[in-house]
Design a protein around this motif. Sequence first.
Motif, PDB file in Angstrom:
ATOM      1  N   GLY A 264       0.786  -1.225   0.000  1.00 21.34           N
ATOM      2  CA  GLY A 264       0.000   0.000   0.000  1.00 21.34           C
ATOM      3  C   GLY A 264       0.818   1.275   0.000  1.00 21.34           C
ATOM      4  O   GLY A 264       0.263   2.375  -0.144  1.00 21.34           O
ATOM      5  N   LYS A 265       2.149   1.156   0.167  1.00 18.98           N
ATOM      6  CA  LYS A 265       3.007   2.339   0.190  1.00 18.98           C
ATOM      7  C   LYS A 265       3.499   2.663  -1.214  1.00 18.98           C
ATOM      8  O   LYS A 265       3.862   1.772  -1.983  1.00 18.98           O
ATOM      9  CB  LYS A 265       4.199   2.126   1.128  1.00 18.98           C
ATOM     10  N   ARG A 266       3.536   3.964  -1.524  1.00 18.02           N
ATOM     11  CA  ARG A 266       3.981   4.414  -2.848  1.00 18.02           C
ATOM     12  C   ARG A 266       5.365   5.039  -2.750  1.00 18.02           C
ATOM     13  O   ARG A 266       5.841   5.383  -1.666  1.00 18.02           O
ATOM     14  CB  ARG A 266       2.989   5.425  -3.407  1.00 18.02           C
ATOM     15  N   SER A 267       5.993   5.203  -3.900  1.00 16.05           N
ATOM     16  CA  SER A 267       7.355   5.732  -3.935  1.00 16.05           C
ATOM     17  C   SER A 267       7.445   7.104  -3.287  1.00 16.05           C
ATOM     18  O   SER A 267       8.403   7.400  -2.569  1.00 16.05           O
ATOM     19  CB  SER A 267       7.862   5.800  -5.379  1.00 16.05           C
ATOM     20  N   LYS A 268       6.445   7.947  -3.509  1.00 17.92           N
ATOM     21  CA  LYS A 268       6.483   9.304  -2.970  1.00 17.92           C
ATOM     22  C   LYS A 268       6.569   9.296  -1.444  1.00 17.92           C
ATOM     23  O   LYS A 268       7.187  10.171  -0.834  1.00 17.92           O
ATOM     24  CB  LYS A 268       5.239  10.072  -3.423  1.00 17.92           C
ATOM     25  N   GLU A 269       5.983   8.281  -0.810  1.00 15.18           N
ATOM     26  CA  GLU A 269       5.980   8.191   0.646  1.00 15.18           C
ATOM     27  C   GLU A 269       7.285   7.645   1.209  1.00 15.18           C
ATOM     28  O   GLU A 269       7.593   7.853   2.380  1.00 15.18           O
ATOM     29  CB  GLU A 269       4.831   7.278   1.102  1.00 15.18           C
ATOM     30  N   LEU A 270       8.067   6.959   0.371  1.00 13.85           N
ATOM     31  CA  LEU A 270       9.252   6.245   0.856  1.00 13.85           C
ATOM     32  C   LEU A 270      10.573   6.807   0.352  1.00 13.85           C
ATOM     33  O   LEU A 270      11.636   6.410   0.826  1.00 13.85           O
ATOM     34  CB  LEU A 270       9.153   4.763   0.463  1.00 13.85           C
ATOM     35  N   GLU A 271      10.520   7.727  -0.604  1.00 13.14           N
ATOM     36  CA  GLU A 271      11.758   8.223  -1.222  1.00 13.14           C
ATOM     37  C   GLU A 271      12.699   8.878  -0.226  1.00 13.14           C
ATOM     38  O   GLU A 271      13.921   8.687  -0.286  1.00 13.14           O
ATOM     39  CB  GLU A 271      11.418   9.209  -2.349  1.00 13.14           C
ATOM     40  N   ASP A 272      12.173   9.667   0.698  1.00 10.25           N
ATOM     41  CA  ASP A 272      13.030  10.352   1.680  1.00 10.25           C
ATOM     42  C   ASP A 272      13.744   9.348   2.579  1.00 10.25           C
ATOM     43  O   ASP A 272      14.897   9.550   2.956  1.00 10.25           O
ATOM     44  CB  ASP A 272      12.201  11.315   2.537  1.00 10.25           C
ATOM     45  N   ALA A 273      13.048   8.281   2.925  1.00 11.88           N
ATOM     46  CA  ALA A 273      13.649   7.257   3.784  1.00 11.88           C
ATOM     47  C   ALA A 273      14.784   6.544   3.056  1.00 11.88           C
ATOM     48  O   ALA A 273      15.844   6.275   3.643  1.00 11.88           O
ATOM     49  CB  ALA A 273      12.588   6.258   4.219  1.00 11.88           C
ATOM     50  N   LEU A 274      14.605   6.246   1.783  1.00 15.34           N
ATOM     51  CA  LEU A 274      15.671   5.617   1.005  1.00 15.34           C
ATOM     52  C   LEU A 274      16.862   6.562   0.872  1.00 15.34           C
ATOM     53  O   LEU A 274      18.020   6.141   0.991  1.00 15.34           O
ATOM     54  CB  LEU A 274      15.157   5.220  -0.380  1.00 15.34           C
TER      55      LEU A 274
END
Length: 438
Positions: A264-274
């Motif tokens: 359910g998670k999208r790239s926009k939500e996870l990019e900062d964490a990566l």
Amino acid sequence: MFREITSELIKWKDNARRKPLLMLGVRQCGKTYIIKEFARDHFSNSIYLNFEESENLAAIFDYDFDVNRIVSEIELLSGQKIIPGETILIFDEIQACTRAITSLKYFCENMRELHLICAGSLLGVAIKNEEVSFPVGKVNRMQLYPMNFREFVIANGRDDLLEILSSWKTDRPVPDLYSIPMKKLWKEYYVVGGMPEAVQTWLDTHDYDEVEVVQKEILNDYADDFSKHAPLKDLAKIRWIWDSVPVQLAKENNKFVFSHVKEGKRSKELEDALQWLKDAGLVSQLYLVEKPEMPLSAFADKTYFKVYMSDIGLLRAKSGISPETILNETETYKRYKGAFAENYVLNELRALRKEPYFWRSGNTAEVDFIYEDHELIIPVEVKAADNTQAKSYKEYCKKYKQTVGFKISTKNIAENDCEGTRTLSLPSYMVWCLETYY
């Protein structure tokens, strides 16, 4: 232990145009040890300040950025005279004092003759912080990686093998006299990796269980760093991504997919964490290039990439792959074997100061790595075993007619022509001398 970066430090020391130096690198890869050894061997005296161990040191930088005043206070504090050309000043864990980072601009402008080296476990994260006034253009940078395979071989006392192989001709197979001990060291490196404490534990004990204890401690320390230093809003996301890296590497198509990190998670939500993990030096991204033209960076697709870990030993420990599985080449390890081979070669290329990408033509062909070297674009195909039949590599060479390329595998050294491209087959234990063949 011998580290190749020492030669770069000597060049920096002797460069009349040098600036304050920032040494970047993942936590526990040996930055402090190397800097102290370098200081001891090349300067009359050194002054070492650790901003994490003594938070009071930050007060020296609170008032202003007058470097003469700062140096005077450091002299009083240390009880040593600072003499440019004879003294080296070391700021460790500098990310804990943001004004010390800002002060580097003024050291560069007003006291460039003083040798000043700075390091920090999460310095890569700190300098990306918008709240830090970073001295752009006023510092030199060096990147330290975990020990590469060549450094591991030297640590094991077998630099004689490196000397023999460094100028090996492609028309003669490497005999068992040299290949068997190199293969053994190479497998051991897959298990131990290049974190200095893990390597030292291996040298002291030759006990894989003891090595794994160290590796698990390092991985736990990294997890603690997430809690202490990562933005609270990204903390859970960083953990999700960190845990997903080995799993995504082992996929048939090991493109990093954000939706596989957490349902359910999208790239926009996870990019900062990566990006946080990347800035911390824990992972690296390998971007897709469909048109191998110079500069490769201009043709990179930043939305399509793979993610690798900074150390092969930590990848093994985090993946839960036992040392015996690697040493005995267990058949059920087949899928992870390819991921390990790619991660190993990527780290070796980065140790050679290359900036690799990967090439893909639709869904029909893929070359694991391509990189620039002066006027050349060099393709590198990686195989985990001795099968060097590579249809994708052949298609690439037929399409782009490169000057030279490489196939890395467990097969012995050889040279042949592939669609007009001079192609070197190198054993995996010889990636460190890849540049000598073109």
